[in-house]
Motif scaffolding. Structure first.
Motif, mmCIF file in Angstrom:
data_model
loop_
_atom_site.group_PDB
_atom_site.id
_atom_site.type_symbol
_atom_site.label_atom_id
_atom_site.label_comp_id
_atom_site.label_asym_id
_atom_site.label_seq_id
_atom_site.Cartn_x
_atom_site.Cartn_y
_atom_site.Cartn_z
ATOM 1 N N LYS A 1 5.975 109.892 73.261
ATOM 2 C CA LYS A 1 4.768 110.443 73.870
ATOM 3 C C LYS A 1 5.093 111.277 75.100
ATOM 4 C CE LYS A 1 0.248 108.994 75.662
ATOM 5 N NZ LYS A 1 -0.644 107.836 75.934
ATOM 6 N N GLN A 2 6.116 110.853 75.845
ATOM 7 C CA GLN A 2 6.457 111.541 77.086
ATOM 8 C C GLN A 2 7.248 112.830 76.879
ATOM 9 O OE1 GLN A 2 8.001 107.728 78.384
ATOM 10 N NE2 GLN A 2 6.925 107.943 80.337
ATOM 11 N N VAL A 3 7.802 113.018 75.702
ATOM 12 C CA VAL A 3 8.543 114.260 75.421
ATOM 13 C C VAL A 3 7.917 115.051 74.269
ATOM 14 C CG1 VAL A 3 10.731 113.388 76.322
ATOM 15 C CG2 VAL A 3 10.149 113.010 73.924
ATOM 16 N N ALA A 4 6.751 114.604 73.816
ATOM 17 C CA ALA A 4 6.128 115.237 72.650
ATOM 18 C C ALA A 4 5.836 116.715 72.882
ATOM 19 C CB ALA A 4 4.835 114.506 72.281
ATOM 20 N N HIS A 5 5.563 117.079 74.137
ATOM 21 C CA HIS A 5 5.256 118.482 74.428
ATOM 22 C C HIS A 5 6.429 119.400 74.103
ATOM 23 C CE1 HIS A 5 7.295 116.963 78.021
ATOM 24 N NE2 HIS A 5 7.639 118.208 78.288
ATOM 25 N N ILE A 6 7.639 118.864 74.117
ATOM 26 C CA ILE A 6 8.819 119.667 73.784
ATOM 27 C C ILE A 6 8.878 119.949 72.289
ATOM 28 C CG2 ILE A 6 11.351 119.733 73.865
ATOM 29 C CD1 ILE A 6 11.242 117.860 76.250
ATOM 30 N N GLN A 7 8.290 119.037 71.493
ATOM 31 C CA GLN A 7 8.370 119.130 70.031
ATOM 32 C C GLN A 7 7.768 120.418 69.495
ATOM 33 O OE1 GLN A 7 9.788 116.460 68.228
ATOM 34 N NE2 GLN A 7 9.901 117.988 66.644
ATOM 35 N N GLN A 8 6.808 120.993 70.211
ATOM 36 C CA GLN A 8 6.153 122.210 69.724
ATOM 37 C C GLN A 8 7.158 123.330 69.467
ATOM 38 O OE1 GLN A 8 3.875 124.362 72.821
ATOM 39 N NE2 GLN A 8 4.655 122.830 74.273
ATOM 40 N N PHE A 9 8.256 123.333 70.201
ATOM 41 C CA PHE A 9 9.242 124.398 70.037
ATOM 42 C C PHE A 9 9.966 124.312 68.698
ATOM 43 C CE2 PHE A 9 8.840 123.966 74.672
ATOM 44 C CZ PHE A 9 8.487 125.265 74.979
ATOM 45 N N SER A 10 10.001 123.118 68.108
ATOM 46 C CA SER A 10 10.689 122.989 66.823
ATOM 47 C C SER A 10 9.873 123.553 65.686
ATOM 48 C CB SER A 10 10.997 121.513 66.523
ATOM 49 O OG SER A 10 9.811 120.789 66.313
ATOM 50 N N ASP A 11 8.618 123.911 65.968
ATOM 51 C CA ASP A 11 7.764 124.470 64.939
ATOM 52 C C ASP A 11 7.606 125.979 65.079
ATOM 53 O OD1 ASP A 11 5.681 121.566 65.188
ATOM 54 O OD2 ASP A 11 7.236 121.997 63.711
ATOM 55 N N THR A 12 8.354 126.599 65.998
ATOM 56 C CA THR A 12 8.267 128.034 66.165
ATOM 57 C C THR A 12 9.079 128.738 65.094
ATOM 58 O OG1 THR A 12 10.174 128.048 67.639
ATOM 59 C CG2 THR A 12 8.016 127.798 68.672
ATOM 60 N N PRO A 13 8.771 130.017 64.781
ATOM 61 C CA PRO A 13 9.512 130.744 63.739
ATOM 62 C C PRO A 13 11.006 130.762 63.960
ATOM 63 C CG PRO A 13 7.535 131.946 64.355
ATOM 64 C CD PRO A 13 7.650 130.803 65.319
ATOM 65 N N ASP A 14 11.453 130.827 65.245
ATOM 66 C CA ASP A 14 12.886 130.879 65.506
ATOM 67 C C ASP A 14 13.603 129.614 65.084
ATOM 68 O OD1 ASP A 14 12.555 132.744 68.599
ATOM 69 O OD2 ASP A 14 12.693 133.397 66.503
ATOM 70 N N LYS B 1 15.195 120.180 69.364
ATOM 71 C CA LYS B 1 15.977 119.602 68.277
ATOM 72 C C LYS B 1 16.440 118.189 68.622
ATOM 73 C CE LYS B 1 17.609 124.123 66.695
ATOM 74 N NZ LYS B 1 18.779 125.003 66.515
ATOM 75 N N LEU B 2 16.764 117.963 69.903
ATOM 76 C CA LEU B 2 17.129 116.611 70.319
ATOM 77 C C LEU B 2 15.968 115.647 70.117
ATOM 78 C CD1 LEU B 2 19.179 117.135 73.638
ATOM 79 C CD2 LEU B 2 20.010 116.986 71.280
ATOM 80 N N VAL B 3 14.785 116.068 70.485
ATOM 81 C CA VAL B 3 13.595 115.229 70.296
ATOM 82 C C VAL B 3 13.378 114.945 68.814
ATOM 83 C CG1 VAL B 3 11.086 115.116 70.575
ATOM 84 C CG2 VAL B 3 12.509 116.017 72.423
ATOM 85 N N SER B 4 13.642 115.943 67.982
ATOM 86 C CA SER B 4 13.491 115.766 66.543
ATOM 87 C C SER B 4 14.407 114.684 65.992
ATOM 88 C CB SER B 4 13.780 117.084 65.804
ATOM 89 O OG SER B 4 12.823 118.065 66.127
#
Length: 338
Positions: free
Chosen positions: A118-131, A91-94
């Motif tokens: 680009k360096q934190v983009a891998h964290i963004q995937q969690f914002s797209d999870t159902p939770d 959420k912070l990355v968002s």
């Protein structure tokens, strides 16, 4: 010079070997921190998040992100706390917050080598999870999946079709008008230029193409985003794009010499004649010859005064839902089509 805002982790931060212009310690509302530093010049801020009252709430970080330049802030997180979970970091990355760490070595590194998306983009995937999908029940701000984050924000792009068609000044004038309806929730972005700085408006921001996504996330709570696209080819993030064209003879002839097929490409786009002196008959002739429809015919505007014609323009765009009755003085132009 740097700023340190600390609380529970102040002893750890006291060992930082950096130049400090100001250091405060204690617990503050997020809004108080914004007020203290929004007009304070500093190079970097090290923010011990325990200094933020109710730092467990994403809404507190949203307040910081909306009020201060988060690219200049290193967020020092308490290790093992609930703000260090994957979902919270996503959420912070968002929100465009990329520089966070749980140790003092990380603080030192980020001061010299700030993260990009680009360096934190891998964290963004969690914002797209159902939770995480949908609206955040706690903050009510919708920092869940990307498709839900900007619900309710009207994003309008602007492109100059003829040279110097006036998109920068037009956006400035339009933003001032929109502020009378929506206050400070109207944001303007320009891509790949720095002309906005000369207007002296904190809500007019210059970004590079790589920073667009972060800016959109940072201003996810905006009511209207006006984007000066310039030479940025990707306008997929815009809900609509307005194509500005100055219909003087020299500008049109230059345009046709540069691209004879331009009006074929613009047949189904929203074309705005800007700085125009064309009459209704002129517009009809223009549409017939170019085989396009003109969305709006905008005369030259005075950036220092209120331009009543913009009320009609916003109504046509659907931003103003109720069209107010025009004053007689607003009819002297006689230029825009009804």
């Amino acid at each position: 010079m740097n700023v340190i805002v600390s609380n529970e982790q102040r002893n750890v931060l006291s060992g930082l070997d950096i130049d400090v212009i100001k250091s405060i310690s204690g617990e503050y509302d997020a809004g108080e921190i914004v007020e203290m530093f929004k007009n304070f010049f500093y190079n970097k801020m090290i923010l011990d998040v325990t200094a933020i009252r109710d730092y467990h709430s994403i809404k507190s970080f949203q307040t910081i992100a909306m009020g201060l330049d988060v690219e200049k802030i290193v967020f020092f997180l308490p290790e093992g706390s609930d703000v260090c979970t994957s979902n919270f970091l996503a959420k912070l990355v968002s929100m465009g917050i990329y520089n966070f760490t749980t140790n003092v070595e990380g603080v030192k590194y980020l001061l010299e080598h700030p993260n990009t998306y680009k360096q934190v983009a891998h964290i963004q995937q969690f914002s797209d999870t159902p939770d995480n999908a949908g609206t955040d029940a706690e903050s009510g701000s919708g920092f869940g999946a990307t498709s839900n984050r900007r619900v309710g924000t009207r994003i309008i792009g602007f492109r100059n079709v003829t040279e110097h068609a006036g998109s920068t000044t037009f956006i400035y004038i339009l933003k001032k008008e929109l502020k009378t309806y929506f206050g400070d929730t109207v944001i303007a972005l320009e891509i790949n230029k720095n002309d906005f700085q000369f207007f002296g408006d904190k809500n007019m921001i210059s970004v590079t193409p790589d920073q667009v996504r972060a800016a959109l996330n940072r201003y996810a709570g905006a009511s209207v985003l006006l984007v000066d696209l310039n030479d940025c080819n990707d306008d997929s993030f815009c809900g609509e794009v307005l194509y500005l064209l100055e219909p003087s003879t020299i500008k049109l002839n230059k345009l046709m010499r540069r691209n004879r097929n331009i009006f074929t490409k613009l047949q189904h786009q929203k074309i705005v004649l800007n700085k125009s002196l064309l009459s209704n008959k002129d517009i009809a002739d223009f549409e017939y010859e170019a085989k396009v429809k003109i969305f709006y015919n905008m005369p030259s505007l005075d950036e220092r005064k209120k331009n009543s014609i913009l009320e009609d323009f916003l109504y046509r765009l659907g931003i103003v839902t109720k069209k107010e009755e025009k004053r007689e003085t607003g009819k002297i132009f006689g230029l825009f089509r009804r």
